[in-house]
Scaffold this motif. Structure first.
Motif, short mmCIF file in Angstrom:
data_model
loop_
_atom_site.label_atom_id
_atom_site.label_comp_id
_atom_site.label_asym_id
_atom_site.label_seq_id
_atom_site.Cartn_x
_atom_site.Cartn_y
_atom_site.Cartn_z
N THR A 50 9.97 6.34 30.51
CA THR A 50 10.17 6.89 31.84
C THR A 50 10.30 8.41 31.70
OG1 THR A 50 12.56 6.61 31.69
CG2 THR A 50 11.32 4.82 32.72
N VAL A 51 10.13 9.10 32.80
CA VAL A 51 10.26 10.56 32.80
C VAL A 51 11.72 10.92 33.01
CG1 VAL A 51 9.59 12.68 33.99
CG2 VAL A 51 7.93 10.84 33.71
N ASP A 52 12.20 11.82 32.20
CA ASP A 52 13.55 12.35 32.36
C ASP A 52 13.61 13.11 33.69
OD1 ASP A 52 15.94 13.80 32.30
OD2 ASP A 52 15.64 14.55 30.28
N PRO A 53 14.52 12.75 34.58
CA PRO A 53 14.58 13.43 35.87
C PRO A 53 14.75 14.95 35.75
CG PRO A 53 16.00 11.50 35.89
CD PRO A 53 15.51 11.68 34.47
N LEU A 54 15.36 15.40 34.67
CA LEU A 54 15.53 16.84 34.49
C LEU A 54 14.23 17.55 34.12
CD1 LEU A 54 18.95 16.84 32.60
CD2 LEU A 54 18.52 17.21 35.04
N SER A 55 13.18 16.77 33.82
CA SER A 55 11.88 17.33 33.47
C SER A 55 10.91 17.36 34.66
CB SER A 55 11.25 16.49 32.34
OG SER A 55 12.03 16.54 31.19
N TRP A 56 11.44 17.24 35.85
CA TRP A 56 10.55 17.13 37.01
C TRP A 56 9.66 18.36 37.20
CZ3 TRP A 56 10.45 20.33 41.20
CH2 TRP A 56 11.58 21.15 41.41
N ARG A 57 10.18 19.53 36.87
CA ARG A 57 9.35 20.74 37.04
C ARG A 57 8.18 20.75 36.05
NH1 ARG A 57 14.35 23.67 38.69
NH2 ARG A 57 13.89 24.34 40.81
N ALA A 58 8.46 20.38 34.81
CA ALA A 58 7.39 20.30 33.81
C ALA A 58 6.37 19.26 34.24
CB ALA A 58 7.97 19.96 32.44
N LEU A 59 6.84 18.13 34.77
CA LEU A 59 5.94 17.09 35.24
C LEU A 59 5.06 17.63 36.38
CD1 LEU A 59 4.94 14.18 35.17
CD2 LEU A 59 6.81 13.59 36.74
N ALA A 60 5.65 18.39 37.27
CA ALA A 60 4.89 18.95 38.40
C ALA A 60 3.79 19.90 37.90
CB ALA A 60 5.83 19.68 39.35
#
Length: 127
Positions: free
Chosen positions: A72-82
């Motif tokens: 799963t994606v770490d919620p704190l990595s949302w900017r990198a994911l974007a």
């Protein structure tokens, strides 16, 4: 959570290929297992593959394989994911790429064009 390192991350095309009994994907999983490592499968790639009429029994086999870890994606990595999402244009592919980068591994794909916008080609292996 598994303590073995993730060496390869399957994107949705690789998950679909596994469901279609691709020897190429199966061999990669076996090789990674022999190295006492795991293959990561992002949950978003599983969801995308299931939309592509993937065999549900083969999906279960993959998810429950001892050399596979669902990621799963770490919620704190949302900017990198974007940022990655903006580059590759699909959320499932962005999740696979981010997981590979975070683990120091590679994305296994049958759709290298998805990752064509990456500098230097990115950490991509084509089957």
């Amino acid at each position: 959570m598994n303590e073995r390192p993730v060496r390869i991350v399957l994107d949705a095309s690789a998950v679909l290929a596994f469901c279609r009994e691709s020897i190429h994907v199966g061999e990669v999983i076996a090789e990674v297992a022999d190295e006492d490592c795991v293959v990561g499968v992002p949950v978003m790639c599983l969801a995308e593959a299931s939309r592509g009429a993937a065999d549900a029994d083969r999906l279960d086999l993959l998810v429950n394989h001892p050399a596979v870890e669902v990621l799963t994606v770490d919620p704190l990595s949302w900017r990198a994911l974007a940022v990655v999402y903006d580059t590759v244009g699909r959320l499932d592919a962005a999740c696979a790429l981010l997981a590979a980068v975070d683990s120091g591994g590679y994305v296994l794909t049958g759709q290298p064009g998805l990752y064509a916008g990456l500098a230097g080609g990115g950490p991509i292996i084509v089957f």
